[in-house]
Design an enzyme around this catalytic site. Structure first.
Site, short mmCIF file in Angstrom:
data_model
loop_
_atom_site.label_atom_id
_atom_site.label_comp_id
_atom_site.label_asym_id
_atom_site.label_seq_id
_atom_site.Cartn_x
_atom_site.Cartn_y
_atom_site.Cartn_z
N HIS A 118 4.92 2.37 -0.09
CA HIS A 118 5.84 3.06 0.80
C HIS A 118 5.93 2.25 2.11
CE1 HIS A 118 5.61 7.39 -1.03
NE2 HIS A 118 6.02 6.47 -1.90
N GLU A 135 5.23 2.91 5.24
CA GLU A 135 4.05 2.96 6.11
C GLU A 135 2.90 2.14 5.53
OE1 GLU A 135 6.41 6.80 6.41
OE2 GLU A 135 5.64 5.56 4.77
N SER A 162 9.88 11.23 7.58
CA SER A 162 8.62 11.95 7.62
C SER A 162 7.66 11.40 6.56
CB SER A 162 8.88 13.44 7.38
OG SER A 162 7.70 14.20 7.44
N CYS A 167 4.95 10.88 3.72
CA CYS A 167 4.49 11.69 2.59
C CYS A 167 2.98 11.95 2.70
CB CYS A 167 4.81 10.96 1.29
SG CYS A 167 3.74 9.52 1.01
N CYS A 187 0.92 8.56 2.86
CA CYS A 187 1.03 7.83 4.12
C CYS A 187 0.45 8.63 5.28
CB CYS A 187 2.49 7.47 4.37
SG CYS A 187 3.15 6.38 3.06
#
Length: 145
Positions: A50, A52, A77, A79, A82
Site C-alpha cells: 500500500h 504508506e 484514510s 487501512c 497501514c
C-alpha cells in the site's frame, strides 16, 4: 495547498500512470520529506505494498525517535495494516487527504494516541471516485472485498 499533501497526490497520480491504484503517501520529519511512495500492489504483484507501506519502505531504517517526530501524509484514510504500522512505530500524527471513499480504523487509531487530521481534499476525492468507478474489481481487491 499543503506542500506535503501535494507531494502525496503526485505519488498517487504516478501510481495511476503506472497502472496501479492511485493512493500516495509521504513521511515528513522536521519539515522535510524523508520517504515517499504510492500503492504498488499491481506494479510489484505485492500483497502488502500500500502507499504508506511503500513510503515507509522507501524511507529506510529510521531510529524510533525519528518515527516519534514524524508526520505521515496519505491521500486516503489508512487501512488496518497501514494504521497498525503507524501505531507500531509510534508515528504521532497522520494527515489524511480524504476519508469519503474509504475509512480505515480512525477511531481505534485515535484511541491509541495518534492525532488524525482529515482534509477532505477535493483532488484526493476526485482521484479515488473516478478510479473506483472505472476499476471497481481492482479497488475491491485492494481493500480485501
Amino acid at each position: 495547498m499543503d506542500p506535503f499533501l501535494k507531494a502525496a497526490i503526485e505519488e498517487a497520480e504516478l501510481g495511476l500512470k503506472e497502472g496501479g491504484i492511485p493512493i500516495g503517501s509521504v513521511l515528513v520529519i522536521g519539515n522535510k520529506i524523508v520517504g515517499r511512495g504510492h500503492n504498488r500492489r499491481v506494479q510489484k504483484g505485492s500483497a502488502i505494498l500500500h502507499a504508506e507501506m511503500d513510503c515507509l519502505e522507501n524511507a529506510g531504517r529510521l531510529k524510533a525517535k525519528d518515527y516519534q517526530k514524524a508526520i505521515l501524509y496519505s491521500t486516503l484514510s489508512p487501512c488496518d495494516m497501514c494504521s497498525g504500522t503507524a501505531l507500531l512505530y509510534k508515528i504521532p500524527r497522520i494527515v489524511i487527504g480524504e476519508n469519503k471513499t474509504f475509512q480505515g480504523p480512525e477511531s481505534y487509531t485515535r484511541s491509541r494516541g495518534i492525532q488524525l487530521e482529515i482534509l477532505q481534499d477535493k483532488r484526493c476525492i476526485e482521484i479515488m471516485e473516478k478510479f473506483i468507478k472505472e476499476r471497481p474489481e481492482l479497488w475491491n481487491e485492494d481493500i480485501g472485498v
